[in-house]
Design an enzyme around this catalytic site. Sequence first.
Site, PDB file in Angstrom:
ATOM      1  N   VAL A 235       3.162  -9.336  -4.220  1.00 25.75           N
ATOM      2  CA  VAL A 235       3.407  -8.009  -3.966  1.00 25.75           C
ATOM      3  C   VAL A 235       2.652  -7.170  -5.122  1.00 25.75           C
ATOM      4  CG1 VAL A 235       4.911  -6.265  -3.635  1.00 25.75           C
ATOM      5  CG2 VAL A 235       5.357  -8.454  -3.034  1.00 25.75           C
ATOM      6  N   SER A 236       1.787  -6.363  -4.842  1.00 26.18           N
ATOM      7  CA  SER A 236       1.133  -5.578  -5.913  1.00 26.18           C
ATOM      8  C   SER A 236       1.574  -4.189  -6.073  1.00 26.18           C
ATOM      9  CB  SER A 236      -0.608  -5.702  -5.708  1.00 26.18           C
ATOM     10  OG  SER A 236      -1.149  -4.599  -6.594  1.00 26.18           O
ATOM     11  N   PRO A 237       1.616  -3.564  -7.101  1.00 27.02           N
ATOM     12  CA  PRO A 237       1.989  -2.249  -7.154  1.00 27.02           C
ATOM     13  C   PRO A 237       0.804  -1.182  -6.953  1.00 27.02           C
ATOM     14  CG  PRO A 237       1.471  -2.891  -9.430  1.00 27.02           C
ATOM     15  CD  PRO A 237       1.245  -3.972  -8.407  1.00 27.02           C
ATOM     16  N   ASP A 350      -5.117  -7.923  -8.919  1.00 26.11           N
ATOM     17  CA  ASP A 350      -4.444  -7.317 -10.032  1.00 26.11           C
ATOM     18  C   ASP A 350      -4.956  -7.633 -11.319  1.00 26.11           C
ATOM     19  OD1 ASP A 350      -2.637  -6.037  -8.351  1.00 26.11           O
ATOM     20  OD2 ASP A 350      -1.363  -7.189  -8.571  1.00 26.11           O
TER      21      ASP A 350
END
Length: 530
Positions: A235-237, A350
């Site tokens: 899960v990336s922001p 990321d």
Amino acid sequence: MGYANFNQYAEGIHTRLFSRAFIFQSRDNPDDIVTFVSVDVGMVDHGIKHSVIKQLQKIYSSDVINHKNVLLSGTHTHSGPGGFLQHLLYGLSTRGFLQTSFDPIVDGIVESISKAYENLQPGTISINKGSVLDASRNRSPSSYEANPEDEKKLYDHNVDTDMVQVRIDSAQGTPLGIINWFAVHPTSMNNTNRLISGDNKGYASMLFEYEMNPMARPGKGKFVAAFANSNSGDVSPNTKGAKCLETGESCELTGVCKGRSQKCVAFGPGINMEESTEIIGKKQFDEAFRLFQDEEKTLQQLSGFIKSSHMYINMSNYPVTLKDSSTNETKQKTTCPAALGFSFAAGTTDGPGAFDFTQGDTSGKNPVWRVFRNFIKAPSKEVVSCQNPKPILLPVGEMRLPYEWVPRIVETQILQVGSLFIIGFPGEITTMAGRRLRRAVKNKILETWNKLDDPHVVISALSNMYTHYVTTSEEYQKQRYEAASTLYGPYTLNAYLNQFEQLVDSLTLVNFGNFSLFCSRHLKSVCSQV
Ligand SMILES: *[C@@H]1O[C@H](CO)[C@@H](O)[C@H](O)[C@H]1NC(C)=O
Ligand SMILES: *[C@@H]1O[C@H](CO)[C@@H](O)[C@H](O)[C@H]1NC(C)=O
Ligand SMILES: *[C@@H]1O[C@H](CO)[C@@H](O)[C@H](O)[C@H]1NC(C)=O
């Protein structure tokens, strides 16, 4: 610590880093006490925990503070210091161990736990749940897609948008703190950043604490707000997704542009990384504060036992039983000695890796790297077949020189605070793998404790020890970065499911001290053997 970038030296401070400690003690039974700590660091490990426990046991009795009842969880900021972990691989990018990183982290954790202990008072604990949209994005969606259709249909998103929050109030009704769990990588500050930062999690904590302690400097107020991490493995922001630097085209599915991973980079919602940190931090804070104010009256008070269960396991050969649901046939498998696949070195969107590795590599054909790898250490035949289809870059489980490269003996833990069960997970677990783990633990609780109808299960990732990633076995077949970094082979998750179910069994034993009553309800075969 986090991007493994050799050039990323610290040059100043963006936001300070804190350790936030919470102690829960049973009113009826003071010996029942557990400690949860959220620390603004990439992760913690046994060296850190060992030193923390050792120092605290000089002050407190070993019934109050021990390895079993203390859980240390890293927020996973990628802009904290490096060089504080004891295994060789995690010290490469800092060229070894740094006492100057290790000591302040240990001292800060010790001080925060001591302060929490000195501040113990009668109070109430409650829980609330919400949801945050648009603050996270799956960075390996093609890998997530490999999961069974029936299972994917149970969920609206390919990331968990759920937020779980515990609120603590004094008996007089003064709010003392919150612990919040939401799954997202603190990689809003990217790998060009040179400033120490708590990233989006640290920023959310600062906003909450500022709201509650308006007159205090950061970290000096009474109210403590911890934003811990959960199943954020994939899960990336960086919600704009991954794009090719040169053409601006999406490269989310492949992770490469013109064959190179360095050119495929994910961007956050802001105009620069500082603004992205603020936006993703604020989204978490907004929902957390809404849950705290509880205008919808969904806050539910927790009551019941305060307990912990804990076990070290050998992840080189953990036995796993697989059941084919259509035929009911069972197969015996085991986890494998640790190994990293070729795609590990590609990094993620990321923070792309430095060399010409790409994600989703199941062939490991790059001849130059094969030679280099064999120069360091060629994997044994057993490990190659056990880890299949992972092409092995580094057989780290078989590498002992000059000392261990990654952990082989792994810590597993559950803290119980009434009907809340906090899984201390020793690594990064992907969205679907985390959902399976929560489901398994919840089902086990429901199956063994017929009285408890609504158990809350949360995963606190990056806890106690660091063992890279854990994917589902279906995601493992795809060998994206997360799968290539699933150290102990295709059945790593199955082993953890089994292990955390066992920890629930052991909680059941400690909870129902009355053995005959317990035996009449559960585990008849074990009891008759006793
Ligand atoms: C990092 O963020 C800055 C903006 O703050 C941007 O200029 C740079 O391209 C980004 N680099 C990477 C590798 O993401
Ligand atoms: C863990 O398992 C491996 C593989 O069976 C074995 O070689 C090793 O000795 C075990 N380690 C410990 C500490 O028991
Ligand atoms: C498998 O086991 C379940 C539960 O014991 C049973 O209901 C089902 O009929 C079995 N299926 C087959 C194919 O034997």
